[in-house]
Design a protein around this motif. Structure first.
Motif, mmCIF file in Angstrom:
data_model
loop_
_atom_site.group_PDB
_atom_site.id
_atom_site.type_symbol
_atom_site.label_atom_id
_atom_site.label_comp_id
_atom_site.label_asym_id
_atom_site.label_seq_id
_atom_site.Cartn_x
_atom_site.Cartn_y
_atom_site.Cartn_z
ATOM 1 N N ALA A 51 4.534 2.069 -0.973
ATOM 2 C CA ALA A 51 3.276 1.837 -0.260
ATOM 3 C C ALA A 51 3.468 0.995 0.987
ATOM 4 O O ALA A 51 2.929 1.315 2.061
ATOM 5 N N PHE A 52 4.241 -0.080 0.861
ATOM 6 C CA PHE A 52 4.406 -0.980 2.008
ATOM 7 C C PHE A 52 5.591 -0.591 2.887
ATOM 8 O O PHE A 52 5.738 -1.113 3.982
ATOM 9 N N GLY A 53 6.418 0.327 2.397
ATOM 10 C CA GLY A 53 7.486 0.859 3.250
ATOM 11 C C GLY A 53 6.929 1.677 4.399
ATOM 12 O O GLY A 53 7.570 1.830 5.442
ATOM 13 N N ARG A 99 -7.086 5.200 2.165
ATOM 14 C CA ARG A 99 -6.899 3.771 2.422
ATOM 15 C C ARG A 99 -5.426 3.470 2.689
ATOM 16 O O ARG A 99 -4.548 4.259 2.335
ATOM 17 N N ARG A 100 -5.176 2.309 3.305
ATOM 18 C CA ARG A 100 -3.806 1.862 3.519
ATOM 19 C C ARG A 100 -3.443 0.809 2.477
ATOM 20 O O ARG A 100 -4.309 0.182 1.878
ATOM 21 N N ALA A 101 -2.138 0.616 2.297
ATOM 22 C CA ALA A 101 -1.651 -0.262 1.238
ATOM 23 C C ALA A 101 -2.209 -1.673 1.329
ATOM 24 O O ALA A 101 -2.542 -2.287 0.303
ATOM 25 N N ASP A 102 -2.357 -2.199 2.544
ATOM 26 C CA ASP A 102 -2.759 -3.603 2.663
ATOM 27 C C ASP A 102 -4.234 -3.839 2.378
ATOM 28 O O ASP A 102 -4.694 -4.975 2.417
ATOM 29 N N THR A 103 -4.996 -2.758 2.079
ATOM 30 C CA THR A 103 -6.402 -2.932 1.714
ATOM 31 C C THR A 103 -6.604 -2.979 0.207
ATOM 32 O O THR A 103 -7.683 -3.332 -0.258
ATOM 33 N N LEU A 104 -5.581 -2.614 -0.572
ATOM 34 C CA LEU A 104 -5.690 -2.647 -2.028
ATOM 35 C C LEU A 104 -5.486 -4.068 -2.545
ATOM 36 O O LEU A 104 -4.653 -4.813 -2.016
ATOM 37 N N SER A 105 -6.234 -4.430 -3.548
ATOM 38 C CA SER A 105 -6.034 -5.727 -4.189
ATOM 39 C C SER A 105 -4.849 -5.657 -5.148
ATOM 40 O O SER A 105 -4.383 -4.568 -5.505
ATOM 41 N N VAL A 106 -4.388 -6.822 -5.571
ATOM 42 C CA VAL A 106 -3.322 -6.863 -6.573
ATOM 43 C C VAL A 106 -3.772 -6.143 -7.844
ATOM 44 O O VAL A 106 -3.013 -5.374 -8.452
ATOM 45 N N ALA A 107 -5.020 -6.352 -8.236
ATOM 46 C CA ALA A 107 -5.547 -5.705 -9.438
ATOM 47 C C ALA A 107 -5.533 -4.187 -9.307
ATOM 48 O O ALA A 107 -5.268 -3.473 -10.292
ATOM 49 N N GLU A 108 -5.811 -3.664 -8.124
ATOM 50 C CA GLU A 108 -5.797 -2.214 -7.929
ATOM 51 C C GLU A 108 -4.367 -1.670 -8.018
ATOM 52 O O GLU A 108 -4.148 -0.598 -8.598
#
Length: 275
Positions: free
Chosen positions: A224-226, A255-264
């Motif tokens: 995701a963050f790569g 959505r992009r990776a940086d919009t997801l929460s840790v819980a998601e």
């Protein structure tokens, strides 16, 4: 303890200088070092692992706090200075010459719970941090991590979703642990002063969410963050089951990776593992 010369004198007497190749920057302020050593709480009689002690500035503070320290140092130039500390604190300090990335830390600590405190060498700090946070076995053998990083790296570890600093390190640090930025340290506190500011991060393990594989979460965040600027439906194509997991968790794949929460991220990793 009172007979110990100032750390600056020890460095001069042994002809030591910080090695850029080893990512060394020495801390000499004994008050600052004592504050760092106090962050995990009472260390009297506690086992502590220190990586890259160098001439032993933080090591002194830990020994004075009553800790039983195992120090891993790969720079043989620093060993005589550390040997002097061992003599000054009989039975409290064990020095291991070697590469911390290649050593089994749990075995070194003889299976006992331990705290990690370290002014980490810049060139291996992040890799060691990921090593401590990885693995399926949880809670870990370590009780806390108190680590000096470049401030930019420290901010990435404690970042929240939606910020530019949020990424893989934040997810790995926060999904089954709490991470806080405990102290900012000005570059002038080091010898030689690095080009960047630094900060100390304090991490303690918490209960791991049920049904989540650490390896799956690591693969998920790596993908995701790569490609963090791409939509999830693109960046996660290489992770088997990820797109179906997004749908199952009602997470918009645009959505992009940086919009997801840790819980998601945890929910998606759990769904991948149950497919």
């Amino acid at each position: 303890m009172a007979d110990l010369p100032p750390i600056r004198e020890t460095i001069a007497r042994h002809g030591l200088s910080a090695s850029k190749a080893l990512g060394q920057n020495f801390l000499l302020d004994e008050q600052l070092l004592a504050r760092i050593a106090a962050l995990p709480g009472d260390l009297s009689g506690a086992r502590v692992l220190e990586v890259g002690p160098g001439p032993g500035g933080l090591t002194r503070a830990l020994l004075r706090a009553g800790a039983r320290v195992t120090a891993i140092e790969m720079d043989s130039r620093c060993l005589p200075a550390l040997e002097e500390l061992s003599d000054a604190f009989p039975g409290q300090l064990t020095v291991v010459e070697g590469d911390a990335m290649k050593l089994d830390h749990g075995a070194l600590m003889q299976g006992e719970p331990y705290h990690v405190l370290s002014n980490l060498p810049y060139n291996v700090g992040t890799a060691l941090f990921v090593k401590w946070l990885s693995g399926e076995e949880w809670p870990p053998q370590w009780l806390s991590l108190t680590l000096m990083f470049q401030r930019e790296v420290a901010e990435r570890i404690v970042a929240r979703e939606g910020s530019g600093a949020f990424g893989r390190l934040a997810v790995l640090a926060q999904w089954r642990a709490t991470a806080r930025l405990a102290m900012k340290v000005h570059r002038s506190a080091f010898t030689p002063p690095p080009k960047v500011m630094s900060a100390v991060v304090h991490v303690t393990p918490t209960r791991a969410p049920d049904g989540v594989s650490a390896r799956t979460l690591e693969r998920l965040t790596e993908a995701a963050f790569g490609q963090r600027r791409k939509m999830l439906r693109q960046s996660l194509k290489s992770v088997p089951g990820a797109l179906a997991a997004l749908e199952g968790e009602a997470i918009d794949p645009t959505r992009r990776a940086d919009t997801l929460s840790v819980a998601e991220f945890v929910a998606v990793a759990r769904a991948i593992g149950t497919n």
